[in-house]
Design a protein around this motif. Structure first.
Motif, PDB file in Angstrom:
ATOM      1  N   GLN A 162      50.044   3.839  26.311  1.00 40.12           N
ATOM      2  CA  GLN A 162      50.205   2.490  26.850  1.00 40.12           C
ATOM      3  C   GLN A 162      48.893   2.035  27.470  1.00 40.12           C
ATOM      4  O   GLN A 162      48.363   2.673  28.379  1.00 40.12           O
ATOM      5  N   GLY A 163      48.325   0.934  26.965  1.00 36.05           N
ATOM      6  CA  GLY A 163      47.103   0.404  27.548  1.00 36.05           C
ATOM      7  C   GLY A 163      47.336  -0.048  28.973  1.00 36.05           C
ATOM      8  O   GLY A 163      48.365  -0.669  29.284  1.00 36.05           O
ATOM      9  N   VAL A 164      46.396   0.255  29.856  1.00 31.57           N
ATOM     10  CA  VAL A 164      46.524  -0.097  31.273  1.00 31.57           C
ATOM     11  C   VAL A 164      45.466  -1.121  31.674  1.00 31.57           C
ATOM     12  O   VAL A 164      45.789  -2.203  32.179  1.00 31.57           O
ATOM     13  N   LEU A 165      44.203  -0.772  31.448  1.00 28.72           N
ATOM     14  CA  LEU A 165      43.095  -1.635  31.842  1.00 28.72           C
ATOM     15  C   LEU A 165      42.003  -1.611  30.789  1.00 28.72           C
ATOM     16  O   LEU A 165      41.786  -0.595  30.126  1.00 28.72           O
ATOM     17  N   ALA A 166      41.294  -2.722  30.660  1.00 29.39           N
ATOM     18  CA  ALA A 166      40.021  -2.757  29.956  1.00 29.39           C
ATOM     19  C   ALA A 166      38.953  -2.917  31.025  1.00 29.39           C
ATOM     20  O   ALA A 166      39.048  -3.803  31.881  1.00 29.39           O
ATOM     21  N   GLU A 167      37.970  -2.050  30.990  1.00 22.84           N
ATOM     22  CA  GLU A 167      37.000  -1.975  32.082  1.00 22.84           C
ATOM     23  C   GLU A 167      35.575  -1.995  31.531  1.00 22.84           C
ATOM     24  O   GLU A 167      35.231  -1.220  30.638  1.00 22.84           O
ATOM     25  N   ASP A 168      34.749  -2.901  32.048  1.00 22.44           N
ATOM     26  CA  ASP A 168      33.348  -2.961  31.637  1.00 22.44           C
ATOM     27  C   ASP A 168      32.537  -1.861  32.314  1.00 22.44           C
ATOM     28  O   ASP A 168      32.848  -1.436  33.436  1.00 22.44           O
ATOM     29  N   LEU A 169      31.483  -1.438  31.634  1.00 26.15           N
ATOM     30  CA  LEU A 169      30.505  -0.552  32.258  1.00 26.15           C
ATOM     31  C   LEU A 169      29.422  -1.414  32.885  1.00 26.15           C
ATOM     32  O   LEU A 169      29.001  -2.425  32.310  1.00 26.15           O
ATOM     33  N   VAL A 170      28.987  -1.034  34.079  1.00 26.66           N
ATOM     34  CA  VAL A 170      27.960  -1.766  34.803  1.00 26.66           C
ATOM     35  C   VAL A 170      26.838  -0.805  35.181  1.00 26.66           C
ATOM     36  O   VAL A 170      26.989   0.409  35.112  1.00 26.66           O
ATOM     37  N   VAL A 171      25.723  -1.374  35.589  1.00 22.99           N
ATOM     38  CA  VAL A 171      24.582  -0.565  36.027  1.00 22.99           C
ATOM     39  C   VAL A 171      24.471  -0.700  37.536  1.00 22.99           C
ATOM     40  O   VAL A 171      24.499  -1.812  38.078  1.00 22.99           O
ATOM     41  N   ILE A 172      24.356   0.437  38.214  1.00 25.37           N
ATOM     42  CA  ILE A 172      24.311   0.435  39.681  1.00 25.37           C
ATOM     43  C   ILE A 172      22.979   0.980  40.188  1.00 25.37           C
ATOM     44  O   ILE A 172      22.301   1.752  39.502  1.00 25.37           O
TER      45      ILE A 172
END
Length: 313
Positions: A162-172
């Protein structure tokens, strides 16, 4: 013959090593060895070939292994049934999650769940997606949060995803550093020119970012590699370099600044995996509901992550 002996036997059979099995079971190695020796005496047969530290199953061990796993599964089913009779006043939930999710979604979900159901025991397994799927299929978990999916083997029970979240990758970077100063976004090529802190091999995230660099023909400048998530965040906070991370880890991290990663835009889907052939306990169902509610909360505008995190409908 008792369940502890069978558990020890299965762990040694699965790891092929007494020392690793003892560490996994939180037992002293002499105690583990005594359990196996006692079991062998009771059964009247050796279960393992022991040769220069190389452990393999004997014919008797191969015969016992599937029966032992079935006996433990039956014992767990009895426990689940008894917990059901007590409702959510007691019980146990065995949750698996990848390390990057344990410092974000899972931490928030477990905190919320414990406040609502303090009598339910929580057991957490922190592994990569592949290992979690294997543990779930083997009956070692009730549910698992994963970031990659795999084709199940022919022997693997059917799983429900079950899909829960779509999450972007970011640079920190450290909030007080100049590494990302004045930027409102950053490209992968620009990331490759900055000092970078990398996760250890085996992280799903490490594999995803390495694949992106390789596809673009880029070689990043590495200052530290082989770290776990907590260490990566601390190294970045102290100004050692930048890191590519999932956006959700930024919750309650005021010492970090972040910018979106573009060209290419990288994201991942967080999925909840359960066994399709096993009826969920009330406690496991309650944990699933808590995870979904927590995901919706993290994707809301209140967290400031709504541009990076989206609920999968």
């Amino acid at each position: 013959m008792n369940l502890d002996q069978l558990t020890s036997f299965i762990e040694v059979a699965d790891t092929g090593h007494f020392t690793r099995a003892a560490a996994s079971l939180h037992l002293a190695q002499p105690s583990l060895s005594r359990q196996i020796s006692t079991l062998e005496k009771e059964l009247g047969a050796e279960l393992f070939h022991r040769a220069h530290g190389h452990i393999t199953l004997t014919d008797a061990g191969k015969t016992l292994l599937p029966t032992a796993k079935r006996m433990l599964a039956d014992a767990e089913a009895v426990r689940r049934d008894m917990d059901e009779l007590a409702g959510l006043r007691r019980g146990r939930v065995r949750l698996g999650a990848t390390p990057t999710l344990c410092v974000s979604l899972v931490a928030e979900a477990i905190s919320s769940f414990h406040r609502e159901h303090p009598g339910v025991e929580l057991e957490l397994m922190e592994k990569g997606s592949r290992e979690l799927v294997e543990a779930l299929a083997a009956g070692g978990l009730d549910l698992a949060l994963i970031t990659r999916t795999f084709e199940p083997s022919a022997q693997m029970p059917r799983l429900r995803m079950q899909g829960v979240l779509a999450e972007d990758l970011v640079v920190i970077a450290a909030a007080d550093s100049d590494l990302l100063k004045g930027r409102d976004h950053i490209t992968l090529a620009e990331v490759a020119d900055l000092p970078q802190v990398l996760f250890h091999h085996g992280y799903d995230l490490r594999e995803a970012t390495e694949a992106a660099f390789e596809s673009a023909g880029l070689s990043p400048i590495v200052v530290v590699e082989g770290a776990e998530m907590d260490a990566v965040l601390r190294f970045v906070e102290r100004g050692l370099g930048i890191a590519v991370v999932p956006a959700m880890v930024l919750v309650d991290r005021p010492r970090l600044s972040s910018v979106p990663l573009v060209d290419p835009h990288l994201s991942r889907t967080v999925s909840l995996a359960t066994r399709a052939d096993v009826r969920a306990t009330r406690a496991a169902s309650a944990m699933e509901s808590t995870i979904l509610a927590t995901a919706r909360s993290l994707a809301s505008e209140d967290t400031g992550l709504s541009q990076f995190v989206r609920v999968v409908e």
